[in-house]
Design an enzyme around this catalytic site. Structure first.
Site, PDB file in Angstrom:
ATOM      1  N   GLU A  44     -12.297  -5.108  -0.264  1.00 56.75           N
ATOM      2  CA  GLU A  44     -11.640  -4.608  -1.370  1.00 56.75           C
ATOM      3  C   GLU A  44     -11.798  -5.986  -2.433  1.00 56.75           C
ATOM      4  O   GLU A  44     -11.114  -7.092  -2.419  1.00 56.75           O
ATOM      5  CB  GLU A  44     -10.244  -4.260  -1.362  1.00 56.75           C
ATOM      6  CG  GLU A  44      -9.554  -3.568  -2.647  1.00 56.75           C
ATOM      7  CD  GLU A  44      -8.253  -2.940  -2.423  1.00 56.75           C
ATOM      8  OE1 GLU A  44      -7.812  -3.014  -1.425  1.00 56.75           O
ATOM      9  OE2 GLU A  44      -7.894  -2.597  -3.628  1.00 56.75           O
ATOM     10  N   ARG A 270      -7.385  -8.272  14.600  1.00 50.63           N
ATOM     11  CA  ARG A 270      -7.279  -9.086  13.222  1.00 50.63           C
ATOM     12  C   ARG A 270      -7.057 -10.447  13.560  1.00 50.63           C
ATOM     13  O   ARG A 270      -6.513 -10.700  14.568  1.00 50.63           O
ATOM     14  CB  ARG A 270      -5.917  -8.668  12.681  1.00 50.63           C
ATOM     15  CG  ARG A 270      -6.107  -8.220  11.222  1.00 50.63           C
ATOM     16  CD  ARG A 270      -4.689  -7.796  10.718  1.00 50.63           C
ATOM     17  NE  ARG A 270      -4.534  -8.766   9.486  1.00 50.63           N
ATOM     18  CZ  ARG A 270      -5.195  -8.051   8.513  1.00 50.63           C
ATOM     19  NH1 ARG A 270      -5.828  -6.768   8.407  1.00 50.63           N
ATOM     20  NH2 ARG A 270      -5.150  -8.547   6.970  1.00 50.63           N
ATOM     21  N   LYS A 280      -4.662 -11.289   1.430  1.00 46.37           N
ATOM     22  CA  LYS A 280      -4.879 -11.567   0.237  1.00 46.37           C
ATOM     23  C   LYS A 280      -3.675 -11.345  -0.798  1.00 46.37           C
ATOM     24  O   LYS A 280      -3.684 -12.251  -1.792  1.00 46.37           O
ATOM     25  CB  LYS A 280      -6.193 -10.335  -0.448  1.00 46.37           C
ATOM     26  CG  LYS A 280      -7.572 -11.032   0.067  1.00 46.37           C
ATOM     27  CD  LYS A 280      -8.465 -10.034  -0.475  1.00 46.37           C
ATOM     28  CE  LYS A 280      -8.362  -8.836   0.268  1.00 46.37           C
ATOM     29  NZ  LYS A 280      -9.335  -7.765  -0.028  1.00 46.37           N
TER      30      LYS A 280
HETATM   31  P1  ATP Z   1      -5.869  -8.277   3.078  1.00 42.39           P
HETATM   32  O1  ATP Z   1      -4.417  -7.786   3.697  1.00 42.39           O
HETATM   33  O2  ATP Z   1      -6.138  -9.792   3.247  1.00 42.39           O
HETATM   34  O3  ATP Z   1      -6.009  -7.936   1.740  1.00 42.39           O
HETATM   35  P2  ATP Z   1      -7.633  -6.286   3.864  1.00 42.39           P
HETATM   36  O4  ATP Z   1      -7.846  -5.661   5.565  1.00 42.39           O
HETATM   37  O5  ATP Z   1      -7.094  -5.378   2.939  1.00 42.39           O
HETATM   38  O6  ATP Z   1      -6.937  -7.795   4.250  1.00 42.39           O
HETATM   39  P3  ATP Z   1     -10.014  -5.912   2.874  1.00 42.39           P
HETATM   40  O7  ATP Z   1     -10.762  -6.560   1.543  1.00 42.39           O
HETATM   41  O8  ATP Z   1      -9.765  -4.625   2.840  1.00 42.39           O
HETATM   42  O9  ATP Z   1      -9.093  -6.680   3.306  1.00 42.39           O
HETATM   43  O10 ATP Z   1     -10.899  -6.295   4.051  1.00 42.39           O
HETATM   44  C1  ATP Z   1     -12.282  -6.085   4.454  1.00 42.39           C
HETATM   45  C2  ATP Z   1     -12.650  -6.247   5.855  1.00 42.39           C
HETATM   46  O11 ATP Z   1     -12.241  -7.267   6.619  1.00 42.39           O
HETATM   47  C3  ATP Z   1     -12.009  -4.857   6.566  1.00 42.39           C
HETATM   48  O12 ATP Z   1     -12.794  -4.279   7.336  1.00 42.39           O
HETATM   49  C4  ATP Z   1     -11.030  -5.596   7.444  1.00 42.39           C
HETATM   50  O13 ATP Z   1     -10.504  -4.783   8.429  1.00 42.39           O
HETATM   51  C5  ATP Z   1     -11.368  -6.775   7.521  1.00 42.39           C
HETATM   52  N1  ATP Z   1     -10.424  -8.000   7.764  1.00 42.39           N
HETATM   53  C6  ATP Z   1      -9.436  -8.280   6.901  1.00 42.39           C
HETATM   54  N2  ATP Z   1      -8.482  -9.028   7.376  1.00 42.39           N
HETATM   55  C7  ATP Z   1      -8.906  -9.472   8.575  1.00 42.39           C
HETATM   56  C8  ATP Z   1      -8.442 -10.515   9.613  1.00 42.39           C
HETATM   57  N3  ATP Z   1      -7.470 -10.976   9.461  1.00 42.39           N
HETATM   58  N4  ATP Z   1      -9.056 -10.478  10.692  1.00 42.39           N
HETATM   59  C9  ATP Z   1     -10.059  -9.580  10.886  1.00 42.39           C
HETATM   60  N5  ATP Z   1     -10.806  -8.785  10.250  1.00 42.39           N
HETATM   61  C10 ATP Z   1     -10.183  -8.655   8.919  1.00 42.39           C
HETATM   62 MG    MG Z   2      -7.706  -3.381   2.678  1.00 40.81          MG
END
Ligand code: ATP
Ligand code: MG
Length: 589
Positions: A44, A270, A280
Site C-alpha cells: 500500500e 511476518r 509503516k
Molecule cells: P505495515 O503494517 O507496515 O503498513 P502492511 O502489511 O500494511 O505493513 P503492505 O504495504 O500492505 O504493508 O504490505 C505489502 C506486503 O508486504 C504484504 O503482502 C504484507 O503481508 C507484506 N509485509 C508487510 N510487513 C511485513 C513483515 N513485517 N514481514 C513480512 N511481510 C510483510
Molecule cells: Mg496493509
C-alpha cells in the site's frame, strides 16, 4: 564465510524447501494452475518499505523467478487519504535497489470499474446489500467472539433498492458514511470477518491516481482477491494476520464465479526484528514527530534507511534467506542482520584508517616538513581482491584518544608513557612525554619512532603487543563520523508505548574526526572498513569532497558469531546431558 549455515533458513532447511516453495512445487507437479506460477507483491503506498517487506519481496519475486513464473508489483491503493504518488516512486526504487524487477506494474485502482461491476453482480445474486446503518451501529451489530452478531434491519432490502442505492452511492448522492455495501454471508459465523463484511464505503477523498473520479472505494478484502483473480495470480502470499481473511477471499471468488483455476492465499510469518519496529504507521509517526531525520534516516529499518546506512542489497537478501519462511511469528535476533551485513561487506570493501577522536602525536625525531609515503594494502589476505593505497607518515599524527592511557591497567597493550606500539603499516613509536593542557587533559604526546621498523617489524626481533590506527595530521582531512546505534532501547518496542522506548544514544556524532587522504575524493556512497572500528559509508546526502561525512553501517564485533558459538556449545552440553540421563535410566531398568 560459513557458506552452508548462511544459506539455510532458521529451520535449518535449505532455501527451496520452505513450506511455500513446497506448495508451489507440488502445484507445479500436479498441474494445478496449468503449470503456471504467478505471484504479486502488493504494497500500500502509504509509507516506505521496511525490512519486513524485504522478506515478502524476496519470497514473492524469489518463488516466481525460481519457477520461471511472473511477479507483478501491485499497488494496493484503496485508501485515498493516506496514499501518495511519492511513496509509489520510492517503493519502486527500493524494490529495484533490492535487486528485483516486476513483470507488470499494476494498481488496485486500475480495477475500480471492474470491482464496481462485481459489486453490482453480488447484489443481483442476493449476495450483497446496501446497508444504511452507521459505522458505529454496524460495529455494535457485529457481536463478539463469544456472541453472534445481529442482522442489520437493511439486510433483506430488495435487490432493486440496493442496486439503486449502490448506483447513487457511486454517483455521489450521499454523505460519507450514509451507506455501505456489505456481503450477505452469516452474522453468526464464528469467523467474525464473515459477519457480512463491508465491501465498499463512501469516501470523498482525493485519490493520487483517480483524483475525484470515485467517491466510493472498495475494502481490502474485496479488492485483494478480485485483483489477484484479474491478474491471473496463482499463489497469493501474505502474512499470518490474514489467516482469517482467507475465508472471505475464497468466498468472494466463488460468488463472482471467478475464472478457474482461482488464486489461492497462503500465509507466512511476518518478520519482526529486535530493537526496531516494522509498521509503516509507527515509522511514519517517527518521521512526522521528528524523532528521526526522515524515512531514510540510517537508524530506520526502512530499505532507504538501510541503504543510506551502507547496508548492501545482497546483505538484506542473505538475511532474508537466513531468517527463512515459516508459519510461526517470532522476533528475529538483531545480531542476525548485523551478521549478514558484515558477512557481505567483509568480502568487498577496502580497509582504510580513520581516527574518530584524535589525539595529537609529535614524532620528535622525524624531520619537519617531510613525508614518508607508505604503501598499504586495501584488503586483508583472505579477501580475494587486490590493491594498495599510499599512506603518508609525517612528524605530526593523530591517534585515537582511547588508544592512550596514562596509567594503563593490566592487559592494556596500547600506548602509555614509556611504551612502544606499532602504527598500522608504519613504524614502532615510543611515548616519551605527555603534554597536558591547562585543564589537566592530555593534549599531545611526544614520541620517537624507530626508522628501522618501517613496515611494522623490528630487525632485532623486538616485539610490541599493540597495533593502533593513525592518520597524518598534515595530510588527513577532517571529517564527520556518525555512529548509528539501535533506534530502540528494548528488544520488543511494540510492547507498550514505543515512543517511550527510543534509544537516546542512537546517534553519536564525532565532528572532528580525521581520515586518511587516499579516500578524500571518493564519490559519496563509497563503503569502507575503518580498521579496528567498523564498516562505514560516505553519506550520499551530506558528504562531498571538502565536507566528508561517514555513517557507521555496523561495528566490527561479530556478536552473532559469538552467540551462535555459545548456543552451539550449550546445545552440545544439553545433548551430552541427555545422553548421560538415558544411560542412567537404562541402568535402573
Ligand atoms: P505495515 O503494517 O507496515 O503498513 P502492511 O502489511 O500494511 O505493513 P503492505 O504495504 O500492505 O504493508 O504490505 C505489502 C506486503 O508486504 C504484504 O503482502 C504484507 O503481508 C507484506 N509485509 C508487510 N510487513 C511485513 C513483515 N513485517 N514481514 C513480512 N511481510 C510483510
Ligand atoms: Mg496493509
Amino acid at each position: 564465510m560459513n557458506g552452508d549455515k548462511a544459506t539455510r533458513g532458521s529451520d535449518g532447511r535449505a532455501p527451496g524447501r520452505d513450506f511455500v516453495r513446497e506448495i508451489v512445487a507440488a502445484d507445479l507437479a500436479s498441474g494445478k494452475h496449468g503449470g503456471r506460477v504467478a505471484t504479486r507483491f502488493p504494497p500500500e503506498p502509504n509509507g516506505l518499505l521496511h525490512i519486513g517487506h524485504a522478506k515478502a519481496i524476496c519470497l514473492d519475486f524469489g518463488v516466481a523467478a525460481e519457477n520461471g513464473g511472473t511477479c507483478n508489483l501491485r499497488f494496493d491503493d484503496t485508501n485515498p487519504e493516506t496514499e501518495e504518488a511519492s511513496y509509489v516512486e520510492a517503493i519502486k526504487r527500493d524494490i529495484r535497489w533490492l535487486g528485483f524487477e516486476w513483470s507488470e506494474l499494476r494498481h488496485a485502482s486500475d480495477y475500480f470499474e471492474q470491482l464496481y461491476d462485481y459489486g453490482v453482480l453480488l447484489i443481483e445474486k442476493g449476495s450483497a446489500y446496501v446497508d444504511s446503518l452507521s459505522e458505529e451501529e454496524i460495529r455494535a451489530h457485529r457481536g463478539t467472539v463469544t456472541e453472534p452478531g445481529r442482522p442489520s434491519p437493511w439486510r433483506d432490502r430488495p435487490v432493486e433498492e440496493s442496486l439503486d442505492l449502490f448506483r447513487r452511492m457511486r454517483g455521489g448522492e450521499f454523505e460519507d458514511g450514509a451507506h455501505v455495501l456489505r456481503a450477505r454471508i452469516d452474522m453468526a459465523s464464528p469467523n467474525m470477518i464473515m459477519r457480512d463484511p463491508v465491501l465498499f464505503r463512501i469516501r470523498r477523498a482525493h485519490h493520487y491516481r483517480t483524483g475525484s473520479e470515485w467517491c466510493i472505494y472498495p475494502m481490502y478484502d474485496f479488492a485483494h482477491c478480485l485483483s489477484d483473480s484479474i491478474e491471473g495470480i496463482t499463489h497469493s502470499l501474505c502474512t499470518l494476520e490474514f489467516v482469517n481473511n482467507r475465508a472471505i477471499y475464497d468466498w468472494l471468488l466463488e460468488e463472482v464465479e471467478a475464472p478457474e483455476p482461482v488464486p489461492r492465499q497462503y500465509e507466512f510469518a511476518r518478520l519482526n526484528l529486535e530493537y526496531t519496529i516494522v509498521s509503516k504507521r509507527k515509522l511514519l509517526r517517527l518521521v512526522q514527530d521528528g524523532h528521526v531525520s526522515g524515512w531514510d534516516d540510517p537508524r530506520m529499518p526502512t530499505l532507504s534507511g538501510l541503504r543510506r546506512r551502507g547496508v548492501t542489497p545482497a546483505a538484506i537478501r542473505n538475511f532474508c534467506r537466513l531468517v527463512g519462511v515459516a508459519k510461526a511469528d517470532n522476533r528475529v535476533d538483531a545480531a542476525k542482520l548485523e551478521y549478514a551485513i558484515r558477512d557481505d561487506l567483509n568480502m568487498c570493501v577496502p580497509r582504510v584508517m580513520c581516527v574518530q577522536r584524535p589525539l595529537r602525536v609529535v614524532i620528535t625525531n622525524f624531520p619537519e616538513g617531510e613525508t614518508d609515503w607508505l604503501d598499504a594494502p586495501l584488503y586483508p589476505h583472505d579477501v580475494p581482491l587486490e590493491g594498495t593505497r599510499p599512506v603518508p607518515f609525517t612528524r605530526e599524527l593523530y591517534i585515537e584518544r582511547h588508544d592512550f592511557m596514562e596509567e594503563p591497567p593490566r592487559r592494556f597493550f596500547r600506548l602509555a608513557p614509556g611504551r612502544e606500539v606499532r602504527l598500522r603499516y608504519g613504524y614502532f613509536i615510543r611515548c616519551e612525554e605527555v603534554v597536558k593542557d591547562e585543564a589537566g587533559e592530555v593534549a599531545e604526546l611526544r614520541c620517537t619512532y624507530d626508522p628501522a621498523t618501517r613496515g611494522g617489524s623490528a630487525p632485532d626481533g623486538r616485539k610490541v603487543r599493540g597495533t593502533i590506527h593513525w592518520v597524518s595530521a598534515e595530510h588527513g582531512p577532517p571529517c564527520e563520523v556518525r555512529l548509528y546505534d539501535r533506534l530502540f532501547r528494548t528488544r520488543d518496542p511494540d510492547r507498550g508505548d514505543y515512543l517511550a522506548q527510543l534509544n537516546p544514544d542512537s546517534l553519536v556524532v564525532h565532528a572532528g574526526a580525521r581520515v586518511e587522504p587516499s579516500i578524500a575524493d571518493d564519490p559519496p556512497g563509497t563503503r569502507y572498513q575503518f580498521e579496528r572500528v567498523g564498516y562505514f559509508i560516505s553519506d550520499e546526502e551530506d558528504s562531498r569532497p571538502g565536507r566528508l561525512v561517514y555513517n557507521r553501517t555496523v561495528g566490527l564485533r561479530d556478536s552473532w558469531a559469538k552467540i551462535r558459538k555459545q548456543q552451539m556449545a550449550q546445545e552440545a552440553q544439553k545433548a551430552k546431558g541427555r545422553g548421560k540421563k538415558r544411560k542412567k535410566g537404562r541402568g535402573r531398568n
